[in-house]
Design an enzyme around this catalytic site. Structure first.
Site, mmCIF file in Angstrom:
data_model
loop_
_atom_site.group_PDB
_atom_site.id
_atom_site.type_symbol
_atom_site.label_atom_id
_atom_site.label_comp_id
_atom_site.label_asym_id
_atom_site.label_seq_id
_atom_site.Cartn_x
_atom_site.Cartn_y
_atom_site.Cartn_z
ATOM 1 N N GLU A 152 -1.992 -5.898 -1.963
ATOM 2 C CA GLU A 152 -1.141 -5.243 -2.970
ATOM 3 C C GLU A 152 -1.863 -4.734 -4.214
ATOM 4 O O GLU A 152 -1.478 -5.045 -5.338
ATOM 5 C CB GLU A 152 -0.021 -6.206 -3.409
ATOM 6 N N GLU A 269 3.607 -8.684 8.036
ATOM 7 C CA GLU A 269 4.538 -9.644 7.421
ATOM 8 C C GLU A 269 5.982 -9.271 7.753
ATOM 9 O O GLU A 269 6.861 -9.307 6.884
ATOM 10 C CB GLU A 269 4.343 -9.683 5.899
HETATM 11 C C1 XIL Z 1 5.086 -15.717 0.033
HETATM 12 C C2 XIL Z 1 5.204 -17.050 0.755
HETATM 13 O O1 XIL Z 1 5.803 -16.851 2.011
HETATM 14 C C3 XIL Z 1 6.011 -18.013 -0.071
HETATM 15 O O2 XIL Z 1 6.040 -19.304 0.526
HETATM 16 C C4 XIL Z 1 5.418 -18.107 -1.488
HETATM 17 O O3 XIL Z 1 6.238 -18.912 -2.279
HETATM 18 C C5 XIL Z 1 5.298 -16.746 -2.106
HETATM 19 O O4 XIL Z 1 4.540 -15.895 -1.251
HETATM 20 N N1 XIL Z 1 3.959 -10.754 0.414
HETATM 21 C C6 XIL Z 1 2.816 -11.479 0.668
HETATM 22 C C7 XIL Z 1 2.904 -12.930 0.940
HETATM 23 O O5 XIL Z 1 1.731 -10.878 0.793
HETATM 24 O O6 XIL Z 1 1.769 -13.634 0.522
HETATM 25 C C8 XIL Z 1 4.141 -13.527 0.322
HETATM 26 O O7 XIL Z 1 4.231 -14.880 0.765
HETATM 27 C C9 XIL Z 1 5.373 -12.745 0.714
HETATM 28 C C10 XIL Z 1 5.268 -11.335 0.241
#
Ligand code: XIL
Length: 360
Positions: A152, A269
């Protein structure tokens, strides 16, 4: 005669049993897909929840470290690294012949608070960044074969995030890297990671590309620039945290454009939020589930259609069951974004995702 027919019967029973077993095995995600299918795994659940572990083992052949390798977990103090969670996850994955995808080495958010108090000139910050990347990558050299090196770095308008992340409901003023080590930090992160493990596949990972053509352009420009300067990069991750309102045309556009770089493409994701308007009494109705199922199938179908086979690094779901989804935690709302329910049973949407994986 009696003996022969006994043997024949036994053979038929064995064949029949095998075909049933095979049919059942074929129905898992990993056995339906021509590319790896991953899940972002929570180490605590992996070690202590048998149902969670069983589903991860049967359904997936790739595991992404959800939080175990983020700075806050792995680098809790200036001069201390803590690999306990990461080591458990990696051991579990490798003992069970799963690919491990490391997430993530550098991000402008989710950093430990000690970083706020760190004092140093730009050389000291640069050294901190390099030491972090190289310590973590070296620790898992040969074990973690793919890394989200930077997560990001761009805003939706395509600008480099300089004053805080806008993604995932966070507005974090602690946007340290570009401010302290310079705008070209992303390239140097890739160089440092490559020096530590030249065989690892290095990814740039970002969110919202399906709704931000400007961000897609920024990422493609970055790849062109990296190629020109021989900065090592192997792949691009599209997070794909979708909602029922995500336009299908945006998914197609982002996949097509990114695949055009020739790099590996990871849907890194995936989840589909259903209660994106945050309604307190939202009903996860049959109609909503049908729309969600169609969109899950669409993503798979487009990935197969638009990403050439040799660039298909795989599709990873972000969390396993609805009860564990980061969306419920981060956005503080009820939502049902995944393929498995709170008990890790397959939901109806699982079937459309799995069928789409199987289609030729
Ligand atoms: C999220 C996790 O799933 C949670 O457990 C944590 O509290 C916050 O981060 N984009 C990303 C991930 O790149 O690292 C994030 O993961 C979700 C959004």
């Amino acid at each position: 005669m009696k003996y022969l027919s006994g043997v024949g019967l036994a053979a038929i029973v064995v064949l029949f049993t095998c075909s049933i077993t095979k049919r059942q095995t074929d129905k898992t995600l990993q056995n339906s897909a021509p590319f790896p299918i991953g899940v972002a795994a929570n180490v605590r659940l992996l070690l202590h929840n048998a149902a969670y572990r069983r589903v991860v083992l049967t359904e997936f052949n790739s595991i992404t470290s959800e939080n175990a390798l983020k700075w806050t977990t792995v680098h809790p103090d200036y001069n201390r690294f803590d690999f306990s969670a990461g080591d458990s996850l990696v051991k579990f994955a490798l003992d069970n012949h799963k690919r491990v995808h490391g997430h993530n080495l550098v991000w402008i958010v989710h950093n430990p608070s000690w970083l706020n108090y760190f004092k140093g000139d730009s050389a000291a910050w640069e050294n901190l960044l390099k030491t972090h990347i190289q310590t973590v990558v070296s620790h898992y050299k040969g074990k973690i074969t793919g890394w989200d090196v930077v997560n990001e770095a761009f805003l939706r308008n395509g600008n480099l995030a300089m004053s805080g992340g806008e993604g995932n409901g966070k507005n974090n003023a602690n946007c340290i890297w570009p401010k302290l080590v310079g705008r070209d930090y992303v390239a140097r992160c890739f160089i440092y990671a490559h020096q530590a493990d030249p065989a690892a596949l290095l990814f740039y990972n970002d969110y919202g590309q399906e709704v931000s053509p400007a961000k897609v352009s920024a990422i493609i420009n970055m790849v062109t620039d990296f190629k020109r300067r021989s900065i090592p990069i192997n792949g691009l991750g599209l997070q794909m945290h979708l909602t029922l309102a995500t336009p299908k045309s945006g998914i197609t556009y982002a996949l097509k454009k990114l695949a055009g770089t020739g790099l590996l493409i990871h849907i890194s994701e995936l989840d589909i939020s259903t209660n994106q308007n945050n309604q307190p009494n939202f009903l996860y109705s049959d109609d909503v589930q049908q729309k969600q199922a169609d969109l899950f199938a669409f993503v798979v179908q487009q990935y197969k259609l638009l990403v050439p086979e040799k660039q298909q690094y795989g599709i990873t779901l972000w969390d396993l069951g609805d009860g564990d989804s980061w969306i419920r935690g981060t956005y503080k709302r009820m939502d049902w974004p995944l393929l498995f329910d709170e008990k890790y049973d397959r939901k109806p949407v699982y079937n459309s995702f799995q069928k789409a994986l199987q289609l030729k």
